[in-house]
Design a protein around this motif. Sequence first.
Motif, PDB file in Angstrom:
ATOM      1  N   ARG A   1      -0.009   2.952  -1.007  1.00 53.98           N
ATOM      2  CA  ARG A   1       0.445   3.554   0.010  1.00 53.98           C
ATOM      3  C   ARG A   1       2.061   4.483  -0.420  1.00 53.98           C
ATOM      4  O   ARG A   1       2.022   5.468   0.142  1.00 53.98           O
ATOM      5  N   SER A   2       2.417   4.085  -1.402  1.00 56.31           N
ATOM      6  CA  SER A   2       3.493   4.950  -1.904  1.00 56.31           C
ATOM      7  C   SER A   2       3.116   6.179  -2.574  1.00 56.31           C
ATOM      8  O   SER A   2       3.502   7.452  -2.103  1.00 56.31           O
ATOM      9  N   VAL A   3       2.063   6.148  -3.505  1.00 58.97           N
ATOM     10  CA  VAL A   3       1.363   7.355  -3.920  1.00 58.97           C
ATOM     11  C   VAL A   3       0.963   8.143  -2.866  1.00 58.97           C
ATOM     12  O   VAL A   3       1.102   9.525  -2.813  1.00 58.97           O
ATOM     13  N   ALA A   4       0.122   7.770  -1.709  1.00 56.78           N
ATOM     14  CA  ALA A   4      -0.307   8.419  -0.804  1.00 56.78           C
ATOM     15  C   ALA A   4       0.634   9.363  -0.175  1.00 56.78           C
ATOM     16  O   ALA A   4       0.711  10.521   0.428  1.00 56.78           O
TER      17      ALA A   4
ATOM     18  N   ASP B   1       3.394  14.837   0.732  1.00 63.47           N
ATOM     19  CA  ASP B   1       4.760  15.744   0.754  1.00 63.47           C
ATOM     20  C   ASP B   1       4.292  16.851   0.050  1.00 63.47           C
ATOM     21  O   ASP B   1       4.951  17.979   0.114  1.00 63.47           O
ATOM     22  N   TYR B   2       3.153  17.139  -0.754  1.00 64.41           N
ATOM     23  CA  TYR B   2       2.928  18.260  -1.582  1.00 64.41           C
ATOM     24  C   TYR B   2       1.774  18.975  -0.649  1.00 64.41           C
ATOM     25  O   TYR B   2       1.110  18.509   0.122  1.00 64.41           O
ATOM     26  N   GLU B   3       1.908  20.529  -0.799  1.00 63.15           N
ATOM     27  CA  GLU B   3       0.879  21.288  -0.265  1.00 63.15           C
ATOM     28  C   GLU B   3      -0.384  20.800  -0.785  1.00 63.15           C
ATOM     29  O   GLU B   3      -0.606  20.913  -2.063  1.00 63.15           O
ATOM     30  N   PRO B   4      -1.427  20.446  -0.051  1.00 66.60           N
ATOM     31  CA  PRO B   4      -2.842  19.913  -0.608  1.00 66.60           C
ATOM     32  C   PRO B   4      -3.345  20.950  -1.330  1.00 66.60           C
ATOM     33  O   PRO B   4      -4.200  20.593  -2.263  1.00 66.60           O
TER      34      PRO B   4
END
Length: 138
Positions: free
Chosen positions: A48-51, A56-59
């Motif tokens: 969950r934390s990594v996801a 937050d980053y542009e995909p």
Amino acid sequence: MDTRQDELRRDLDATLQARKELGKEYEEELVDSFMKRLDARLDARVERSVASRLDDYEPDHRDRHRSHRPWAPGRAGNRLAVISLALGIPLTAIAGSPESGGLTGLLACWAGIVGVNLAAALGNRRDRDERRPRGGWD
């Protein structure tokens, strides 16, 4: 306390209660079972934390630069072109000298440089076309 911590505390209490009822001969199995549940919870929390951080980053950050800037400085085609031009200067001096053939040597030298760059550009174009997704009408 957090509900997850409450659940963890209840699981630990249940494991300890089961140990009291079953005795020391089942202690190892009870601890292994509790640790597996704890590992599963930790794994889920890390995922969950990594996801959330990835959200937050542009995909399409990396793909966008490749598709919109085909002649970007880091591309292999640009490197070949720059190296060809850098090597073309001394090769021009060598091939253009009267001992090496003069104008004929100069033309042969630059025909080779142009040929290598043209072959690389056509190869890159073919690779790019093969990677392009095709629609139902192609």
